[in-house]
Design an enzyme around this catalytic site. Structure first.
Site, PDB file in Angstrom:
ATOM      1  CE  LYS A 186      -4.556  -1.666   0.957  1.00  0.00           C
ATOM      2  NZ  LYS A 186      -5.406  -2.037   2.568  1.00  0.00           N
ATOM      3  NE  ARG A 246      -7.594  -8.711   0.659  1.00  0.00           N
ATOM      4  CZ  ARG A 246      -6.882  -7.652  -1.043  1.00  0.00           C
ATOM      5  NH1 ARG A 246      -5.911  -7.002  -0.325  1.00  0.00           N
ATOM      6  NH2 ARG A 246      -7.838  -8.302  -1.958  1.00  0.00           N
TER       7      ARG A 246
END
Length: 293
Positions: free
Chosen positions: A224, A265
């Site tokens: 991210k 994840r």
């Protein structure tokens, strides 16, 4: 030693932080640019992730990157259901990543064992009743609105407290709608209506989130933007592209595992699978020695 790790009814108890591998069946994922858009390629990718150490595989057919617009229901179904069916037929523990109740319903019928809804049931009023009827576990993520304008919603006076309060409300709504509490997982929603400073504060507070919410915690930091910001030297260099953030992702995996997260994840599994196993081995050694953190 790491904190006691909560389990999720209806899913295996792995005895450590689990690793959820990601299969994006989309042409526009921020992380892989559509490499697994074909059904056959997506199923092979999921099986490869399991071979590399993934405990479960999360299949999604709609990009939720900042600024993304939604695909229509029929297209999402076309992308997701065959991949879920193929992986489940090979014995993979499959999660479906969707905000649509119809997709969740058909994915569960095809073999999905977990519904991972980034909206926490708020994008589709049918989602909570469908999941409750199916009796499968449900991920409630912190969410303030659709991807197309979520960056405008990244305004907080105290991000940790506000995320806690908003997640608690979403959790209560899911349980009031009939989903059993022992089947609910919470996710702080890193990168969703948050800037890099917000994400870092939440990672630093994972233990608090887990303790105060009292539910298993899913941490989705993989590749991210906040990791790109961290890796940009003193803010002077351009952030590395998403595919060059896997080592940083594994660092967050180790932190999350040590703070008692139920699962992480991730897009690339091997380093995170190694990280959670090392954390478990260190914890076991500390327990045997009678140590404490």
């Amino acid at each position: 030693m790491s904190a006691e790790r909560l389990t999720v009814a209806g899913l295996p108890a792995w005895g450590r932080c689990a690793v959820m591998g990601v299969v994006n069946v989309t042409p526009d994922s921020f992380s892989d640019g559509g490499r697994w858009f074909d059904t056959t390629a997506a199923i092979k990718r999921g099986l490869d992730l399991v071979a590399q150490g993934a405990d479960l595989v999360d299949v999604g057919g709609e990009s939720t990157r900042p600024g993304a617009t939604r695909v229509d229901e029929d297209e999402e179904l076309r992308r997701v259901v065959p991949v879920v069916r193929g992986l489940a037929a090979d014995g993979v523990v499959v999660s479906v990543d969707t905000m649509r109740a119809s997709v969740a319903e058909q994915a569960v019928a095809a073999g999905a064992r977990l519904v991972n809804d980034v909206s926490g049931g708020r994008a589709d009023p049918r989602m909570v009743p469908v999941v409750a009827d199916a009796g499968v576990p449900f991920v409630v993520m912190h969410w303030r609105g659709q991807s197309v304008d979520m960056n405008d919603r990244a305004v907080y006076a105290d991000v940790v407290t506000e995320v806690l309060d908003e997640l608690r409300a979403a959790l209560d709504q899911a349980v009031a709608g009939g989903i059993s509490l022992d089947r609910v997982v919470v996710d702080p929603g890193l990168g969703f209506a948050k800037n890099a400073e917000h994400d870092l504060a939440l990672v630093a507070s994972l233990g608090r989130l887990r303790r105060e919410l009292g539910r298993p915690l899913l941490v989705a930091a993989s590749r991210k933007r906040f990791l790109g910001r961290v890796l940009a030297a003193d803010g002077e260099a351009a952030p590395p592209p998403a595919r060059e953030r896997d080592a940083a992702t594994a660092a967050v995996t180790a932190l999350a595992a040590r703070d008692g997260a139920w699962a992480v994840r991730v897009h690339e599994v091997r380093a995170s699978a190694d990280a959670v196993r090392v954390v478990r081995a260190v914890d076991a050694a500390g327990e045997a020695a009678g140590g404490d953190r």
